[in-house]
Design an enzyme around this catalytic site. Structure first.
Site, PDB file in Angstrom:
ATOM      1  N   SER A 200      42.231 -19.017  -6.290  1.00 13.52           N
ATOM      2  CA  SER A 200      41.341 -17.844  -5.535  1.00 13.52           C
ATOM      3  C   SER A 200      42.286 -17.456  -5.098  1.00 13.52           C
ATOM      4  CB  SER A 200      40.671 -18.568  -4.159  1.00 13.52           C
ATOM      5  OG  SER A 200      39.589 -17.760  -3.350  1.00 13.52           O
ATOM      6  N   GLY A 201      41.115 -15.902  -4.656  1.00 14.03           N
ATOM      7  CA  GLY A 201      42.036 -14.608  -4.613  1.00 14.03           C
ATOM      8  C   GLY A 201      41.854 -13.917  -2.781  1.00 14.03           C
ATOM      9  N   CYS A 326      36.728 -37.320  10.041  1.00 14.00           N
ATOM     10  CA  CYS A 326      35.105 -37.896   8.704  1.00 14.00           C
ATOM     11  C   CYS A 326      35.541 -39.267   9.030  1.00 14.00           C
ATOM     12  CB  CYS A 326      35.815 -36.913   7.648  1.00 14.00           C
ATOM     13  SG  CYS A 326      36.059 -37.817   6.781  1.00 14.00           S
TER      14      CYS A 326
END
Length: 384
Positions: A200-201, A326
């Site tokens: 991802s950039g 979670c």
């Protein structure tokens, strides 16, 4: 003072990135598929970015597929590879500490009839190679393992994993989510036996909304997006020239004097881990030094909820992210904290500090002093 320690969520872009994005939006704004001069100029930006990225990985340019970011790269790798190899088998192996863009995608594939094996991790956040070996079956088509964990910075033994897979079942594809690793490590997919690699950039001081997927030559995947046949038909749609150009600029800059840049991040990491010892009731969940990634430090704070502390720091101009608790019945984002053995009472008392190229030691000093001031007050309030 402002101290931004949420670089694993997103980063401020380099000036070189900003400049090329503006230029491709306001001057060289042609469609890369157009046949006229403006289109040719736009296509040149894409070719240059693809060349820079391919060189950073020592792979072929044709093996780079531009996407809208990490989630699309993960979706394309997992769904595309699973569907293309469905006749051969329906079994996929992953870990119980993956990012939601892997977990939820695998959940979709489960609904489509695939069987998923989730490997646990040890106290350092790493899987067992022996358990991986024992999980491989004749019907296994894909193994997906995160390179660097986004919560605690644990680094998986990617090269050993790739070697194990290819030695025992060379037809099994190996996907690596490198979204927190690319730009921090010199990744070599050919040597590490990686077939698919997601990036991802905006994690490396590039633009949001752009990323890439490395797809080893000869690996077959089914496209998720159909249309005009751009990018060899693997991802149709008008190419995001400003995003791709900005991504290329970010890659060029992050991998220039790369070792020195990473030494700087490790120095910041070590400095925070040393100074945080001055703060009472803190537990560092990340491994020290080079045993984990250079940019991520996970810290649990006894007696205060992470969200409360996050907003108290925010009021002082200090920006971090919270670790999320979670259920153990759902292997997910915060299965990481459970997986490495964080105490139950600290699961919702954990913050992630993540560094980038613009951080300085003075910001760490400011944050530590703020914690010394805030924590006694917040803890008294909670006890009351």
């Amino acid at each position: 003072m402002e101290a931004y320690f949420d670089n694993s969520a997103t980063t401020r872009v380099f000036d070189s990135v900003k400049d090329i994005v503006v230029k491709t939006m306001t001057e060289d704004y042609g469609n890369a598929a157009a046949k006229h001069t403006m289109g040719v100029k736009a296509e040149q930006y894409i070719r240059e970015a693809r060349s820079v990225i391919a060189k950073s990985l020592k792979v072929q340019e044709k093996e780079i597929l531009f996407t809208s970011g990490g989630s699309e790269s993960n979706n394309t790798a997992l769904i595309g590879a699973a569907m293309a190899n469905r006749r051969r088998g329906n079994h996929i192996i992953t870990t119980n500490v993956e990012h939601s863009s892997v977990y939820n995608t695998l959940g979709f594939l489960e609904e489509e009839g695939f069987e998923i094996t989730y490997l646990p991790v040890d106290g350092q956040g790493r899987i067992s190679l022996q358990e991986l070996r024992e999980s491989l079956r004749p019907e296994t088509v894909l193994v997906s393992v995160m390179y660097v964990n986004n919560e605690v910075g644990a680094v998986e033994p990617v090269e050993e994993i790739g070697k194990l897979i290819k030695e025992h079942q060379p037809q099994v594809l190996f996907h690596v989510d490198a979204i927190q690793a690319y730009g921090k490590y010199e990744i070599r997919p050919v040597r590490q036996k990686i077939d698919l690699l997601s990036v991802s950039g905006h994690k490396i001081h590039g633009p949001k909304g752009v990323g890439f997927l490395y797809i080893r030559d000869k690996v077959k995947i089914k496209p998720l997006i159909y249309g005009g046949g751009q990018q060899a038909g693997l991802r149709s749609g008008t190419e995001n020239v400003p995003g791709v150009a900005g991504l290329g600029a970010a890659v060029r800059e992050i991998y220039t004097d790369h070792r020195e840049k990473m030494d700087g991040l490790y120095e910041l990491k070590d400095y925070l881990m040393t100074r945080i010892q001055e703060v009472e009731g803190c537990t560092v969940n990340s491994q020290p030094g080079r045993e984990s990634a250079p940019q991520i430090v996970s810290i649990s704070f006894e007696g205060v909820r992470s969200e409360v502390l996050l907003h108290a720091l925010e009021e002082k101009g200090i920006y971090v992210s919270s670790g999320s608790a979670c259920s153990s019945s759902h292997p997910g984002i915060s299965g990481t904290l459970k997986g490495i053995g964080v105490r139950q009472d600290l699961l919702d008392a954990t913050l992630r500090f993540s560094f980038g190229m613009f951080n300085k030691k003075e910001e760490i000093d400011y944050a530590v002093e703020a914690l010394k001031e805030l924590l006694p007050v917040l803890r008294r309030y909670r006890r009351g």
